[in-house]
Design an enzyme around this catalytic site. Structure first.
Site, PDB file in Angstrom:
ATOM      1  N   LYS A 116       0.831  -1.212   0.000  1.00 48.24           N
ATOM      2  CA  LYS A 116       0.000   0.000   0.000  1.00 48.24           C
ATOM      3  C   LYS A 116       0.864   1.260   0.000  1.00 48.24           C
ATOM      4  O   LYS A 116       0.333   2.372   0.072  1.00 48.24           O
ATOM      5  CB  LYS A 116      -0.914   0.022   1.237  1.00 48.24           C
ATOM      6  CG  LYS A 116      -1.926  -1.093   1.292  1.00 48.24           C
ATOM      7  CD  LYS A 116      -2.872  -0.938   2.478  1.00 48.24           C
ATOM      8  CE  LYS A 116      -2.217  -1.296   3.783  1.00 48.24           C
ATOM      9  NZ  LYS A 116      -3.143  -1.254   4.936  1.00 48.24           N
ATOM     10  N   LYS A 156       2.958   2.031   2.430  1.00 44.79           N
ATOM     11  CA  LYS A 156       3.063   2.501   3.808  1.00 44.79           C
ATOM     12  C   LYS A 156       4.187   1.765   4.520  1.00 44.79           C
ATOM     13  O   LYS A 156       4.455   0.608   4.228  1.00 44.79           O
ATOM     14  CB  LYS A 156       1.758   2.224   4.577  1.00 44.79           C
ATOM     15  CG  LYS A 156       0.564   3.000   4.090  1.00 44.79           C
ATOM     16  CD  LYS A 156      -0.726   2.528   4.747  1.00 44.79           C
ATOM     17  CE  LYS A 156      -0.796   2.892   6.201  1.00 44.79           C
ATOM     18  NZ  LYS A 156      -2.118   2.535   6.802  1.00 44.79           N
TER      19      LYS A 156
END
Length: 129
Positions: A44, A46
């Site tokens: 993602k 992240k």
């Protein structure tokens, strides 16, 4: 016994997370927390400050949490609801409507976030200091 599940990264654990977990637990008797794995977060874009194992350990120490499982992909929610016999799926209201596809399997509840705190805000303020 009513079983509840919620999902999240729970990095830089703060009082907003604790309030969310408390309100999740109020929805039933047994709370399952699906914790985003490091690999899932990387996909993602992240990166958590704390590793999956560290975040899992912190969550397991919270009295509202009964079980912590890894979240490895977006698609596992259907399977988790069935596997863990979930009655109520809970997420923050910033996801409002996103998980309504689960309504044929369980109740879906969106809880208000704690507006004055977030991990994103903490990281931003720390990087500016």
């Amino acid at each position: 016994m009513r079983r509840v599940i919620t999902y999240g990264t729970f990095d830089l654990l703060h009082y907003g997370h604790i309030r969310l977990l408390q309100r999740c637990k109020e929805q039933g008797d047994y709370l399952v927390v699906a914790l985003s794995s490091d690999e899932f977060n990387a996909g993602k874009g992240k990166k958590s400050y704390f590793s999956f194992d560290e975040r899992k350990h912190m969550l397991e120490a919270i009295r509202y949490v009964d079980l912590v499982i890894p979240e490895d992909n977006w698609e596992q929610k259907n399977t988790d609801v069935e596997k863990y016999h979930i009655d109520t799926f809970v997420m923050g209201d910033d996801w409002d409507g996103e998980f309504d596809f689960l309504k044929d399997k369980c109740e879906v509840v969106y809880l208000p976030r704690t507006p004055e705190i977030s991990t994103t805000r903490i990281k931003s303020e720390l990087s500016n200091s």
